[in-house]
Design a protein around this motif. Structure first.
Motif, PDB file in Angstrom:
ATOM      1  N   PRO A 193      24.567 -39.306   7.164  1.00 32.75           N
ATOM      2  CA  PRO A 193      24.714 -37.993   5.854  1.00 32.75           C
ATOM      3  C   PRO A 193      23.147 -37.826   6.347  1.00 32.75           C
ATOM      4  N   CYS A 194      22.437 -38.184   5.731  1.00 32.79           N
ATOM      5  CA  CYS A 194      20.618 -37.723   6.487  1.00 32.79           C
ATOM      6  C   CYS A 194      20.299 -37.374   7.887  1.00 32.79           C
ATOM      7  N   ALA A 195      20.847 -38.331   8.096  1.00 33.67           N
ATOM      8  CA  ALA A 195      20.647 -37.653   9.780  1.00 33.67           C
ATOM      9  C   ALA A 195      21.143 -36.279  10.828  1.00 33.67           C
ATOM     10  N   LEU A 196      22.642 -36.907   9.973  1.00 35.68           N
ATOM     11  CA  LEU A 196      23.113 -35.494  10.273  1.00 35.68           C
ATOM     12  C   LEU A 196      22.436 -33.613   9.678  1.00 35.68           C
ATOM     13  N   ALA A 197      21.720 -33.825   8.544  1.00 33.07           N
ATOM     14  CA  ALA A 197      21.221 -33.144   6.887  1.00 33.07           C
ATOM     15  C   ALA A 197      19.556 -32.433   8.425  1.00 33.07           C
ATOM     16  N   ARG A 198      18.964 -33.510   9.148  1.00 28.10           N
ATOM     17  CA  ARG A 198      17.861 -33.514   9.912  1.00 28.10           C
ATOM     18  C   ARG A 198      18.318 -33.098  10.768  1.00 28.10           C
ATOM     19  N   ASP A 199      19.181 -33.065  11.187  1.00 28.51           N
ATOM     20  CA  ASP A 199      20.136 -32.024  12.895  1.00 28.51           C
ATOM     21  C   ASP A 199      19.617 -30.878  12.385  1.00 28.51           C
ATOM     22  N   PHE A 200      19.630 -29.908  10.603  1.00 28.39           N
ATOM     23  CA  PHE A 200      19.908 -28.711  11.029  1.00 28.39           C
ATOM     24  C   PHE A 200      18.507 -28.086  11.632  1.00 28.39           C
ATOM     25  N   TRP A 201      18.719 -27.165  12.654  1.00 34.59           N
ATOM     26  CA  TRP A 201      17.981 -26.302  13.395  1.00 34.59           C
ATOM     27  C   TRP A 201      16.792 -27.300  13.532  1.00 34.59           C
ATOM     28  N   GLY A 202      17.332 -28.500  13.577  1.00 35.92           N
ATOM     29  CA  GLY A 202      15.558 -29.149  14.399  1.00 35.92           C
ATOM     30  C   GLY A 202      14.733 -29.785  13.474  1.00 35.92           C
ATOM     31  N   MET A 203      15.196 -29.369  11.907  1.00 35.46           N
ATOM     32  CA  MET A 203      14.092 -30.033  10.901  1.00 35.46           C
ATOM     33  C   MET A 203      14.131 -30.695  10.281  1.00 35.46           C
ATOM     34  N   GLN A 204      12.581 -31.284   9.832  1.00 34.42           N
ATOM     35  CA  GLN A 204      12.929 -32.110   9.060  1.00 34.42           C
ATOM     36  C   GLN A 204      12.524 -32.108   7.525  1.00 34.42           C
ATOM     37  N   GLY A 205      12.592 -33.710   6.639  1.00 32.45           N
ATOM     38  CA  GLY A 205      12.458 -33.867   5.329  1.00 32.45           C
ATOM     39  C   GLY A 205      12.993 -35.065   4.696  1.00 32.45           C
ATOM     40  N   GLU A 206      12.285 -34.775   3.658  1.00 36.96           N
ATOM     41  CA  GLU A 206      13.338 -35.501   3.214  1.00 36.96           C
ATOM     42  C   GLU A 206      14.691 -35.715   1.619  1.00 36.96           C
ATOM     43  N   CYS A 207      15.514 -36.414   2.664  1.00 34.60           N
ATOM     44  CA  CYS A 207      16.288 -36.489   2.365  1.00 34.60           C
ATOM     45  C   CYS A 207      17.184 -37.623   1.454  1.00 34.60           C
ATOM     46  N   GLN A 208      18.076 -37.386   0.263  1.00 32.53           N
ATOM     47  CA  GLN A 208      18.505 -38.349  -0.092  1.00 32.53           C
ATOM     48  C   GLN A 208      20.215 -37.611  -0.690  1.00 32.53           C
ATOM     49  N   LEU A 209      21.087 -39.148  -0.758  1.00 33.87           N
ATOM     50  CA  LEU A 209      22.419 -39.289  -0.734  1.00 33.87           C
ATOM     51  C   LEU A 209      22.751 -38.285  -1.802  1.00 33.87           C
ATOM     52  N   GLU A 210      24.061 -37.460  -1.865  1.00 36.23           N
ATOM     53  CA  GLU A 210      24.580 -37.218  -3.058  1.00 36.23           C
ATOM     54  C   GLU A 210      26.170 -37.138  -3.010  1.00 36.23           C
ATOM     55  N   THR A 211      26.491 -38.447  -4.170  1.00 38.67           N
ATOM     56  CA  THR A 211      28.023 -37.976  -4.348  1.00 38.67           C
ATOM     57  C   THR A 211      28.865 -37.159  -4.585  1.00 38.67           C
ATOM     58  N   VAL A 212      29.879 -36.937  -3.776  1.00 34.11           N
ATOM     59  CA  VAL A 212      30.724 -35.660  -4.357  1.00 34.11           C
ATOM     60  C   VAL A 212      31.742 -36.351  -3.782  1.00 34.11           C
ATOM     61  N   GLY A 213      32.571 -36.898  -5.777  1.00 40.28           N
ATOM     62  CA  GLY A 213      33.640 -37.712  -5.027  1.00 40.28           C
ATOM     63  C   GLY A 213      33.721 -38.732  -4.364  1.00 40.28           C
ATOM     64  N   ALA A 214      34.983 -38.385  -3.575  1.00 41.73           N
ATOM     65  CA  ALA A 214      34.590 -39.708  -3.059  1.00 41.73           C
ATOM     66  C   ALA A 214      34.027 -39.136  -1.446  1.00 41.73           C
ATOM     67  N   ALA A 215      32.889 -38.065  -1.537  1.00 36.64           N
ATOM     68  CA  ALA A 215      32.537 -38.055   0.212  1.00 36.64           C
ATOM     69  C   ALA A 215      30.822 -38.449  -0.335  1.00 36.64           C
ATOM     70  N   GLN A 216      29.348 -39.077   0.722  1.00 30.13           N
ATOM     71  CA  GLN A 216      28.923 -39.186   0.501  1.00 30.13           C
ATOM     72  C   GLN A 216      27.986 -37.847   1.271  1.00 30.13           C
ATOM     73  N   VAL A 217      26.940 -36.902   0.788  1.00 32.82           N
ATOM     74  CA  VAL A 217      26.407 -36.220   1.192  1.00 32.82           C
ATOM     75  C   VAL A 217      24.810 -36.363   1.448  1.00 32.82           C
ATOM     76  N   GLY A 218      24.510 -35.611   2.676  1.00 27.82           N
ATOM     77  CA  GLY A 218      22.884 -35.527   3.183  1.00 27.82           C
ATOM     78  C   GLY A 218      22.452 -34.463   2.365  1.00 27.82           C
ATOM     79  N   VAL A 219      21.308 -34.521   1.390  1.00 26.25           N
ATOM     80  CA  VAL A 219      20.535 -33.556   1.038  1.00 26.25           C
ATOM     81  C   VAL A 219      18.959 -33.220   1.572  1.00 26.25           C
ATOM     82  N   VAL A 220      18.469 -32.221   2.372  1.00 27.23           N
ATOM     83  CA  VAL A 220      16.913 -32.610   2.253  1.00 27.23           C
ATOM     84  C   VAL A 220      16.705 -31.319   1.302  1.00 27.23           C
ATOM     85  N   VAL A 221      15.805 -32.678   0.079  1.00 25.43           N
ATOM     86  CA  VAL A 221      15.310 -31.760  -0.931  1.00 25.43           C
ATOM     87  C   VAL A 221      14.115 -31.132  -0.915  1.00 25.43           C
TER      88      VAL A 221
END
Length: 280
Positions: A193-221
């Motif tokens: 999830p966080c590697a996927l988030a950092r793939d967005f437009w080639g941008m980097q940043g501080e990422c944290q995992l968020e749980t939504v139901g059974a899903a794990q979501v990467g969020v660059v905060v």
């Protein structure tokens, strides 16, 4: 701004961009294509006057294909493969002829892009508005609502597409933006999830995992050196469809930015999982 100042500004913008981590050969090619698509964002901070000065002397810029490119907007109309990085014909449009470039301007893919735009407008939270573009808007003014369906590549004989919609979000006289980008299953984007988030437009940043139901979501905060956007979430559905949801406090340099982002981090994560953005 004169021509030399424009060149210096562009070099500075590129120098301040944090390079993405090493990719495989296939992923690198896909990333290069996406980066070519996203490079319009480098123009945002320079303003339309600089673009006019450096390229044509008019309010719009024309490409070798005589297509209009709007540097300050999301979703360019320019051919994204002008250097000829593919030998295969573009996908066939509803008229039975190959598209003129990567962008679908009619047909089912185009309609998915329109649908995505409508869904993004629908999730703008209470307390904010999603203003529409005025009639007869000048060509050098950034559009407030845009959408694009883009052909990415052919994988095992199947066309893979991405869809992007950008919506200006206003609160009083302050304006930011919300962006949703969806990739068909089969993309070579990262899985974690966080590697996927950092793939967005080639941008980097501080990422944290968020749980939504059974899903794990990467969020660059918090972004790194690339400040085009402030936060974004990323989720890969079990069927392989990838959804990014991003928000930025500023739309462009001509408008004051938002003092508060539209979505809290848990809300941003939940939107990435939301079925309304799960295009199939």
């Amino acid at each position: 701004m004169n021509g030399q100042e424009l060149r210096d500004a562009l070099r500075g913008e590129m120098a301040n961009t944090t390079p993405p981590p090493p990719l495989s050969t296939g992923a690198a090619l896909a990333a290069a294509r996406r980066a070519q698509f996203r490079r319009r964002a480098l123009w945002t901070s320079l303003g339309s006057a600089a673009v006019v000065l450096a390229v044509t002397g008019f309010a719009v810029v024309t490409t070798p294909d005589d297509l209009v490119y709007q540097p300050a907007g999301q979703g360019p109309l320019v051919s994204l493969d002008a250097t000829g990085d593919t030998k295969e014909p573009w996908p066939t449009g509803p008229d039975g002829k190959p598209q003129e470039d990567r962008t679908a301007r009619a047909g089912s893919q185009h309609d998915r892009g329109v649908h995505l735009l409508n869904e993004v407008v629908a999730v703008v939270p209470t307390g904010y508005t999603a203003p529409e573009d005025p009639a007869n808007q000048p060509a050098d003014q950034r559009t407030l609502r845009t959408h694009q369906a883009q052909f990415e590549e052919k994988v095992d004989g199947v066309d893979r597409w991405s869809y992007l919609s950008s919506v200006a979000v206003a609160q009083g006289d302050r304006t930011g933006r919300v962006i949703v980008e969806v990739h068909d299953a089969g993309t070579q984007l990262a899985t974690e999830p966080c590697a996927l988030a950092r793939d967005f437009w080639g941008m980097q940043g501080e990422c944290q995992l968020e749980t939504v139901g059974a899903a794990q979501v990467g969020v660059v905060v918090r972004p790194g050196n690339d400040d085009r956007l402030d936060q974004w979430s990323a989720y890969r559905h079990p069927d392989g469809v990838v959804v990014y949801v991003a928000q930025g406090a500023k739309l462009d340099e001509s408008r004051p930015g938002l003092t508060t982002l539209p979505f809290a981090v848990p809300q941003l994560a939940a939107l990435a999982v939301d079925e309304r953005f799960h295009l199939r």
